[in-house]
Design an enzyme around this catalytic site. Structure first.
Site, PDB file in Angstrom:
ATOM      1  N   LYS A  38       5.332  -5.309  -3.172  1.00 38.81           N
ATOM      2  CA  LYS A  38       6.680  -5.129  -2.646  1.00 38.81           C
ATOM      3  C   LYS A  38       6.637  -4.275  -1.396  1.00 38.81           C
ATOM      4  CE  LYS A  38      10.965  -4.474  -5.078  1.00 38.81           C
ATOM      5  NZ  LYS A  38      11.348  -5.870  -5.206  1.00 38.81           N
ATOM      6  N   GLU A  90       6.698 -16.988  -8.489  1.00 36.22           N
ATOM      7  CA  GLU A  90       6.228 -15.602  -8.363  1.00 36.22           C
ATOM      8  C   GLU A  90       5.709 -15.038  -9.679  1.00 36.22           C
ATOM      9  OE1 GLU A  90       8.644 -12.951  -5.241  1.00 36.22           O
ATOM     10  OE2 GLU A  90       9.944 -13.934  -6.677  1.00 36.22           O
ATOM     11  N   LYS A 113      11.405 -17.601  -7.765  1.00 38.61           N
ATOM     12  CA  LYS A 113      11.266 -16.668  -8.902  1.00 38.61           C
ATOM     13  C   LYS A 113      10.231 -17.210  -9.887  1.00 38.61           C
ATOM     14  CE  LYS A 113      12.616 -13.681  -7.811  1.00 38.61           C
ATOM     15  NZ  LYS A 113      13.295 -13.441  -6.601  1.00 38.61           N
ATOM     16  N   GLU A 119      15.725 -20.191  -4.445  1.00 33.25           N
ATOM     17  CA  GLU A 119      15.470 -18.881  -5.050  1.00 33.25           C
ATOM     18  C   GLU A 119      14.940 -19.043  -6.484  1.00 33.25           C
ATOM     19  OE1 GLU A 119      14.966 -15.993  -4.420  1.00 33.25           O
ATOM     20  OE2 GLU A 119      15.608 -14.701  -6.049  1.00 33.25           O
ATOM     21  N   ASN A 167      -2.069   2.580   5.312  1.00 33.76           N
ATOM     22  CA  ASN A 167      -1.192   1.435   5.036  1.00 33.76           C
ATOM     23  C   ASN A 167      -0.984   0.726   6.370  1.00 33.76           C
ATOM     24  OD1 ASN A 167       2.395   1.186   4.577  1.00 33.76           O
ATOM     25  ND2 ASN A 167       0.877  -0.379   4.290  1.00 33.76           N
ATOM     26  N   GLY A 168      -1.324  -0.553   6.408  1.00 34.57           N
ATOM     27  CA  GLY A 168      -1.136  -1.313   7.640  1.00 34.57           C
ATOM     28  C   GLY A 168      -2.363  -2.140   7.953  1.00 34.57           C
ATOM     29  N   CYS A 175       0.844  -1.184   0.000  1.00 35.49           N
ATOM     30  CA  CYS A 175       0.000   0.000   0.000  1.00 35.49           C
ATOM     31  C   CYS A 175       0.882   1.238   0.000  1.00 35.49           C
ATOM     32  CB  CYS A 175      -0.948   0.087   1.191  1.00 35.49           C
ATOM     33  SG  CYS A 175      -2.321  -1.029   1.084  1.00 35.49           S
ATOM     34  N   HIS A 224      14.853 -38.801  -0.800  1.00 35.59           N
ATOM     35  CA  HIS A 224      14.078 -38.957   0.435  1.00 35.59           C
ATOM     36  C   HIS A 224      12.621 -38.546   0.230  1.00 35.59           C
ATOM     37  CE1 HIS A 224      17.640 -39.994   2.687  1.00 35.59           C
ATOM     38  NE2 HIS A 224      18.266 -38.992   2.070  1.00 35.59           N
ATOM     39  N   TRP A 275      -2.815  -2.902  -1.570  1.00 35.78           N
ATOM     40  CA  TRP A 275      -2.619  -4.336  -1.532  1.00 35.78           C
ATOM     41  C   TRP A 275      -3.530  -4.805  -0.395  1.00 35.78           C
ATOM     42  CZ3 TRP A 275      -0.860  -8.051   1.992  1.00 35.78           C
ATOM     43  CH2 TRP A 275      -0.611  -9.319   1.439  1.00 35.78           C
ATOM     44  N   ARG A 280       3.929  -1.259  -4.739  1.00 36.01           N
ATOM     45  CA  ARG A 280       3.491  -1.566  -3.377  1.00 36.01           C
ATOM     46  C   ARG A 280       2.108  -2.207  -3.332  1.00 36.01           C
ATOM     47  NH1 ARG A 280       5.236   1.249   1.211  1.00 36.01           N
ATOM     48  NH2 ARG A 280       7.265   2.209   0.940  1.00 36.01           N
TER      49      ARG A 280
HETATM   50  N1  HGA Z   1      -5.667  -3.021   5.704  1.00 33.44           N
HETATM   51  C1  HGA Z   1      -5.851  -2.100   4.628  1.00 33.44           C
HETATM   52  C2  HGA Z   1      -4.519  -1.605   4.117  1.00 33.44           C
HETATM   53  C3  HGA Z   1      -3.716  -2.743   3.550  1.00 33.44           C
HETATM   54  C4  HGA Z   1      -2.234  -2.509   3.452  1.00 33.44           C
HETATM   55  O1  HGA Z   1      -1.646  -1.618   4.032  1.00 33.44           O
HETATM   56  N2  HGA Z   1      -1.572  -3.394   2.741  1.00 33.44           N
HETATM   57  O2  HGA Z   1      -0.173  -3.320   2.623  1.00 33.44           O
HETATM   58  C5  HGA Z   1      -6.680  -2.697   3.507  1.00 33.44           C
HETATM   59  O3  HGA Z   1      -6.854  -3.923   3.422  1.00 33.44           O
HETATM   60  O4  HGA Z   1      -7.173  -1.927   2.698  1.00 33.44           O
END
Ligand code: HGA
Length: 607
Positions: free
Chosen positions: A602, A486, A483, A479, A98-99, A2, A502, A74, A27
């Site tokens: 990211k 991803e 990759k 790795e 964000n969070g 985010c 094994h 995100w 992000r």
């Molecule tokens: N929890 C919030 C923000 C998500 C966030 O910071 N993601 O990195 C949401 O879900 O919108």
């Protein structure tokens, strides 16, 4: 994850907010949104999916105003829909976050019981309503924020706009990063200095618990006790140009090709060429007494840590524990006072790694941070800052940051060995000479790009792929598999070559390509034996080795990739290139979104 940005300006902000989001799209790209204040109204525009969708919405329905906030998401709580897109707003307040607000359920219930109507499934919307309720009850923006912040548990960076105060924004941070940028008659909030790079280079980093009121004239910053504080302003050096794709098709491709340059750049800060010695950045901590090392990281950085364990143990004979950050604190690790704890993170903000760092700090460890963002939270909280000089990494799948992390860790391992009297002057010179060979060897590895592109069609149809390696090439197998997963969405697993028999060998048939990473050298024959066990069961091998190795064992392989002959010390750096390119070209054949693979983002700022 985010990205958030806010501008209090003296000219229209919508385009600049969107430009800021473009610089942070790595992000998160589940949705994007902006909210400005214009003619006494909150003007909100949001769109599901990539930022381009928001650009369309705004071009059809512009948002005027000289003040605003914006977000690229995100999703953690609630599907990636327009309704769940930020900014979340009431009639009075708009907010980006964000969070994760961990106590959002009781807060949500309280708000619903209070008769408020919440439209989204997000944790973030409750904060908008809590602040709005205070404003509706007559509080000033400052008092509203002061009342609400102590009620929030979890992690947040917030930017809040107030309809009736079109001259200010409030930002706050706890756990997630937030910076204040100072311009000419304009002030900014952003998740990082890079987002603000075209707007200003003058940046103040908010500390944990800080909140800030920004106006055209600057910022007033308060700590968690609401005491006004000074936070130093530094010049970020983040360049607007450094996030361009240039002539490359994808950022990931560009970043793979930058590796010779950025590894050389990184090594130049750790090696002294005048006498071929290791020269660590200045720090006053004597590492000679370190008796144990703990390395904590996530994802690709974790694999760099696994490679480094070989180096630290081999050179310095110091035992090393390597942990995945999200697990570290929960296993109650035994940490001897005075141990060295190293944290590896491209962004320096990875939430789990940062939490592990803080855990080690209170448990008496010397804290080292190997980070690509020297102003990040980890960098600022470390005793030993060990920057990688990879430049901004925009592709979500990490490539050049990994190579630079390995370069730093190899130099640190040799430094520790010297300090502990385990490495002679001659051996040190030899290590330096080998490290200095890395940029040219990386270039030689990149010369095989066309061959790798030509064989990607062999991998693209597979449902499952196995990667094998032995010794320091085992983490590379992990790795390589990461990759491929991803960016091409092909299921892949990395194994230590000797582990095949094994269990995983049961998976082998002609539909499961097996990528074997085996530079010629002391471990080669054993790896080749494991490879032959696979071939004997009809397995299709791609052997990555040097000319000598391919000569010896290349017959009967489905394909081979030739690497330059290199010293084992730098083999993990060099052999990272073919696994990156193989994943990259396979993804291109499959037509997946290389730079913004689904579900990923990211700078992982949530736990
Ligand atoms: N929890 C919030 C923000 C998500 C966030 O910071 N993601 O990195 C949401 O879900 O919108």
């Amino acid at each position: 994850m985010c990205g958030i940005i806010g501008i209090v300006g003296d000219e229209p902000v919508a385009d600049r907010l969107i430009d800021g989001l473009k610089r942070m799209e790595y992000r998160g790209y589940d949705s994007a949104g902006i909210c400005t204040i214009s003619n006494g109204r909150l003007v909100r525009r949001r769109a599901e999916g990539k930022l381009a969708n928001l650009v369309d919405v705004v071009s059809q329905d512009p948002a005027g105003g000289n003040i605003g906030i914006a977000h690229t998401r995100w999703a953690t709580h609630g599907a990636p829909t327009t309704t769940n897109a930020h900014p979340h707003a009431t009639e009075h307040v708009a907010l980006v976050h964000n969070g994760i607000i961990e106590n959002f359920k009781p807060l949500r219930k309280e708000l619903l019981d209070d008769g408020r109507r919440l439209e989204s499934e997000t944790d973030s919307e409750v904060v908008a309503h809590l602040v709005s309720r205070e404003i509706e009850n007559g509080a000033s923006p400052q008092d509203a924020v002061k009342t609400v912040l102590p009620r929030l548990r979890g992690a947040f960076a917030l930017a809040i706009a107030f309809r009736d105060h079109p001259d200010l924004l409030i930002g706050a941070r706890l756990g997630s990063p937030l910076v204040v940028g100072y311009g000419e008659g304009e002030t900014f909030l952003g998740s990082d200095a890079l987002a603000l790079a075209p707007l200003t280079q003058e940046i103040a980093y908010l500390e944990e618990g800080d909140w800030a009121v920004i106006t055209c004239d600057g910022a007033t910053i308060y700590d968690s006790e609401h005491v006004e504080v000074d936070r130093s302003i530094s010049t970020s050096g983040a360049s607007a140009a450094s996030v361009e794709k240039g002539n490359y098709r994808h950022y990931m491709q560009k970043e793979i090709f930058e590796q010779p340059t950025v590894v050389a750049q990184t090594l130049s800060s750790y090696l002294r060429l005048s006498d071929n010695s290791i020269a660590m950045p200045q720090f006053d901590i004597d590492l000679s007494a370190v008796g144990r090392i703990t390395i904590v990281a996530c994802g690709t950085s974790f694999y760099a840590a696994m490679v480094a364990k070989y180096w630290f143990e081999q050179f310095a004979r110091v035992p090393v524990d390597v942990d995945v950050a999200s697990e570290f604190r929960y296993r109650e690790p035994v940490l001897e006072e005075g141990g060295l704890a190293l944290f590896i993170s491209q962004s320096g903000e990875t939430a789990d790694t940062l939490a592990a760092l803080r855990h080690c700090k209170v448990n008496g460890q010397i804290i080292g941070a190997v980070v690509n963002v020297p102003t990040s939270s980890m960098a600022r909280e470390a005793d030993l800052l060990l920057p990688t000089h990879a430049g901004p990494e925009i592709g979500v799948a990490s490539t050049k940051a990994f190579a630079c992390q390995l370069a730093v860790l190899a130099a640190l391992a040799a430094h520790l060995a010297v300090k502990k009297g385990r490495m002679s002057r001659e051996e040190e010179q030899e290590v330096v000479a080998h490290l200095l060979e890395a940029p040219a060897a990386l270039n030689a590895a990149l010369d095989h790009d066309d061959d790798i592109a030509a064989m990607a069609h062999l991998i693209a149809p597979a449902r499952d792929v196995l990667y094998l390696g032995r010794g320091p090439d085992f983490p590379l197998a992990l790795e390589g598999a990461l990759k491929l997963k991803e960016i091409s969405y092909i299921h892949a697993e990395g194994y230590a070559s000797g582990e095949m028999k094994h269990g995983p060998i049961a998976l082998i048939d002609e539909h499961v390509p097996v990528i074997v990473i085996a530079p010629s050298g002391p471990l080669f024959e054993k790896t080749v034996s494991n490879m032959q066990e696979v071939q004997a069961r009809g397995g299709k091998i791609v052997l990555i080795s040097d000319a000598e190795g391919l000569e010896e064992a290349g017959d009967g392989c489905m394909a081979t990739i030739e690497m330059p002959k290199v010293h084992p010390l730098i083999a993990p750096l060099v052999y990272a290139v073919p696994v990156q390119l193989l994943a990259y070209h396979t993804a291109c054949v499959k037509g997946t979104d290389v730079d913004q693979p689904r579900n990923l983002a990211k700078s992982v700022t949530v736990e």
